[in-house]
Design an enzyme around this catalytic site. Sequence first.
Site, mmCIF file in Angstrom:
data_model
loop_
_atom_site.group_PDB
_atom_site.id
_atom_site.type_symbol
_atom_site.label_atom_id
_atom_site.label_comp_id
_atom_site.label_asym_id
_atom_site.label_seq_id
_atom_site.Cartn_x
_atom_site.Cartn_y
_atom_site.Cartn_z
ATOM 1 N N ALA A 51 22.064 47.132 18.452
ATOM 2 C CA ALA A 51 21.440 46.754 19.730
ATOM 3 C C ALA A 51 20.296 45.769 19.502
ATOM 4 C CB ALA A 51 20.935 47.999 20.457
ATOM 5 N N GLU A 87 11.557 47.084 12.300
ATOM 6 C CA GLU A 87 12.519 48.124 11.907
ATOM 7 C C GLU A 87 11.830 49.115 10.957
ATOM 8 O OE1 GLU A 87 15.680 49.361 12.314
ATOM 9 O OE2 GLU A 87 15.309 50.609 10.552
ATOM 10 N N GLN A 88 12.079 50.401 11.173
ATOM 11 C CA GLN A 88 11.361 51.420 10.392
ATOM 12 C C GLN A 88 11.796 51.507 8.935
ATOM 13 O OE1 GLN A 88 12.068 55.308 12.070
ATOM 14 N NE2 GLN A 88 14.255 55.275 11.663
ATOM 15 N N ARG A 115 30.797 48.370 9.757
ATOM 16 C CA ARG A 115 29.474 48.172 10.382
ATOM 17 C C ARG A 115 28.598 47.219 9.573
ATOM 18 N NH1 ARG A 115 27.636 52.338 14.194
ATOM 19 N NH2 ARG A 115 29.559 53.296 14.869
ATOM 20 N N TYR A 118 41.111 53.805 11.164
ATOM 21 C CA TYR A 118 41.535 52.407 11.349
ATOM 22 C C TYR A 118 41.099 51.571 10.156
ATOM 23 C CZ TYR A 118 36.815 52.568 13.415
ATOM 24 O OH TYR A 118 35.485 52.793 13.655
ATOM 25 N N ASP A 131 21.522 52.834 22.305
ATOM 26 C CA ASP A 131 21.411 54.301 22.320
ATOM 27 C C ASP A 131 20.049 54.778 22.812
ATOM 28 O OD1 ASP A 131 23.964 54.443 21.386
ATOM 29 O OD2 ASP A 131 23.500 55.534 19.545
HETATM 30 C C1 LIG Z 1 30.922 58.828 14.751
HETATM 31 C C2 LIG Z 1 30.577 57.686 15.617
HETATM 32 C C3 LIG Z 1 31.513 56.702 15.845
HETATM 33 C C4 LIG Z 1 31.207 55.634 16.702
HETATM 34 N N1 LIG Z 1 32.153 54.686 16.918
HETATM 35 C C5 LIG Z 1 31.883 53.682 17.779
HETATM 36 C C6 LIG Z 1 32.846 52.661 18.024
HETATM 37 O O1 LIG Z 1 33.927 52.657 17.439
HETATM 38 N N2 LIG Z 1 32.534 51.684 18.920
HETATM 39 C C7 LIG Z 1 31.319 51.652 19.556
HETATM 40 O O2 LIG Z 1 31.095 50.754 20.375
HETATM 41 N N3 LIG Z 1 30.380 52.595 19.311
HETATM 42 C C8 LIG Z 1 30.627 53.586 18.443
HETATM 43 N N4 LIG Z 1 29.675 54.522 18.172
HETATM 44 C C9 LIG Z 1 28.366 54.411 18.825
HETATM 45 C C10 LIG Z 1 27.509 53.389 18.100
HETATM 46 O O3 LIG Z 1 27.466 53.672 16.734
HETATM 47 C C11 LIG Z 1 26.094 53.395 18.670
HETATM 48 O O4 LIG Z 1 26.132 53.399 20.072
HETATM 49 C C12 LIG Z 1 25.338 52.165 18.202
HETATM 50 O O5 LIG Z 1 25.321 52.083 16.801
HETATM 51 C C13 LIG Z 1 23.920 52.217 18.742
HETATM 52 O O6 LIG Z 1 23.190 51.153 18.204
HETATM 53 P P1 LIG Z 1 21.621 51.095 18.424
HETATM 54 O O7 LIG Z 1 21.181 49.857 17.735
HETATM 55 O O8 LIG Z 1 21.310 51.301 19.861
HETATM 56 O O9 LIG Z 1 21.051 52.389 17.699
HETATM 57 P P2 LIG Z 1 20.984 52.758 16.092
HETATM 58 O O10 LIG Z 1 22.231 52.306 15.472
HETATM 59 O O11 LIG Z 1 20.611 54.168 16.062
HETATM 60 O O12 LIG Z 1 19.818 51.819 15.592
HETATM 61 C C14 LIG Z 1 18.469 52.127 15.854
HETATM 62 C C15 LIG Z 1 17.617 51.390 14.822
HETATM 63 O O13 LIG Z 1 16.255 51.600 15.145
HETATM 64 C C16 LIG Z 1 15.555 52.009 13.999
HETATM 65 N N5 LIG Z 1 14.451 52.858 14.459
HETATM 66 C C17 LIG Z 1 14.526 54.126 14.949
HETATM 67 N N6 LIG Z 1 13.306 54.569 15.287
HETATM 68 C C18 LIG Z 1 12.451 53.573 15.018
HETATM 69 C C19 LIG Z 1 11.054 53.427 15.159
HETATM 70 N N7 LIG Z 1 10.292 54.423 15.642
HETATM 71 N N8 LIG Z 1 10.461 52.251 14.802
HETATM 72 C C20 LIG Z 1 11.234 51.217 14.317
HETATM 73 N N9 LIG Z 1 12.568 51.313 14.126
HETATM 74 C C21 LIG Z 1 13.165 52.472 14.491
HETATM 75 C C22 LIG Z 1 16.588 52.751 13.160
HETATM 76 O O14 LIG Z 1 16.209 52.800 11.790
HETATM 77 C C23 LIG Z 1 17.825 51.908 13.401
HETATM 78 O O15 LIG Z 1 17.902 50.814 12.519
HETATM 79 C C24 LIG Z 1 29.941 55.568 17.310
HETATM 80 C C25 LIG Z 1 28.979 56.545 17.045
HETATM 81 C C26 LIG Z 1 29.282 57.597 16.206
HETATM 82 C C27 LIG Z 1 28.240 58.638 15.943
#
Ligand SMILES: Cc1cc2nc3c(=O)[nH]c(=O)nc-3n(C[C@H](O)[C@H](O)[C@H](O)COP(=O)(O)OP(=O)(O)OC[C@H]3O[C@@H](n4cnc5c(N)ncnc54)[C@H](O)[C@@H]3O)c2cc1C
Length: 391
Positions: free
Chosen positions: A15, A34-35, A108, A213, A291
């Site tokens: 994201a 990033e943490q 990923r 896959y 998320d």
């Molecule tokens: C088993 C599984 C399978 C999945 N398969 C799919 C799929 O096939 N297709 C799909 O679209 N989605 C899939 N998803 C969902 C997808 O992985 C997530 O929705 C997506 O990775 C979310 O990305 P994000 O960047 O919002 O959050 P995250 O990936 O959680 O990234 C958050 C980032 O913020 C950092 N962070 C956290 N707290 C702090 C802080 N306080 N200060 C600074 N940095 C911080 C973390 O270290 C991390 O790098 C799957 C999820 C799971 C669990």
Amino acid sequence: MHQKLDVAVLGGGIAGLTVAAALSRAGVRCEVFEQTRQLSEVGAGVQIAPNASRLLHRLGLRRRLGLTALTVEAIELRTGHDDRLVRRTVLGQRCEQLFDAPYYTVHRADLHQGLLDLLPPGNVHLNSRCVGVADGAGHATAWFEDGSSVDAPVIVGADGIHSVVRESLVADEPRFSGQTIYRGVVPADRLDFPPAEPKVRLWLGPDRHCVCYPVSGGRQYSFGATIPAATWHAESWSATGSVSDVVAAYRDWHPAVRRLVGAADSVGVWALHDRDTVGHWSGDHITLVGDAAHPMLPFMAQGANQAIEDAFTLVACLRRHGPGNVRAALRHYESLRQPRTDAIQRMSRGNTKKLHLDDGATAGGSARPANEDVLEKAWLYDYDAEAVVAA
Ligand SMILES: Cc1cc2nc3c(=O)[nH]c(=O)nc-3n(C[C@H](O)[C@H](O)[C@H](O)COP(=O)(O)OP(=O)(O)OC[C@H]3O[C@@H](n4cnc5c(N)ncnc54)[C@H](O)[C@@H]3O)c2cc1C
């Protein structure tokens, strides 16, 4: 846009990096905090559907995805105990013709690195754990663990399901789904799947399912195998798992599944959490993406796809309303994203049961495999998260 916005993005997952890449494409200065000490995406593969792949292509990732991702020919639902085909959705060329974008599976790490390479050097600050944020007059402030802070007219919380930024906007807690998922990656030559037809295979059984896959240009297979759990005790929501646990949990399943999960050198285990949907996740100068905004169970494989959509809608709203109207831009962004992600979040939760079969039964009760037309997913795949802002 003539004036430049300064944006601080908290979190460097899919994201956060997509927001930063979309801002960079729009000529807006942005920094990511990033943490972790080292930037990486863990957890094997991810499915990228046309609603997100067309946006990634717009960022300039088409060629890169052509080298690392696979274009999925079909999604197959099969019974876990005898590998019988229950339902098939043809994708491949039909998907590209209908939606002008492919359905990919990708490792990923490949997607993450592709996004990172789109950013100007030095734009990502590691070891920067945000501990709090606050809205102010004309800007917001984020504080970090080391005592430093940053002010910006726009702060974007992309810090995942346990978001610190969300805590300042929404009073709620993650909800444990009762499912854990074991994820691993297996070299293709340890398996007997024909790599000629890249498919997403889901084997369904009582209380659990396994999805598999190809990734990394077909050299590896990514899998995720769910196992129910009454509670989740570990402090973290993810941990190193044991291959023998997942082999034991699938011991009565078809040999194809047993071979797959048993061929992994290691597995990670995730406790699957989501949150209830909410109506708002923005302040005057702070908002959420991915998320942090709408954590969903992975049972529609849309969490990352929706995060990518968020990024494009947010950036288009910031451009449309201009630097003097951040509040209006964030309201507009939220009003477009909330209904769509709300629906997908609820459907993902609802799919928990649909992906599990009662003992030996077939999904839908029919002995003959059903063909699902991908056109039924047009509402999901045909959506253009950037174009909707202009509309
Ligand atoms: C088993 C599984 C399978 C999945 N398969 C799919 C799929 O096939 N297709 C799909 O679209 N989605 C899939 N998803 C969902 C997808 O992985 C997530 O929705 C997506 O990775 C979310 O990305 P994000 O960047 O919002 O959050 P995250 O990936 O959680 O990234 C958050 C980032 O913020 C950092 N962070 C956290 N707290 C702090 C802080 N306080 N200060 C600074 N940095 C911080 C973390 O270290 C991390 O790098 C799957 C999820 C799971 C669990």
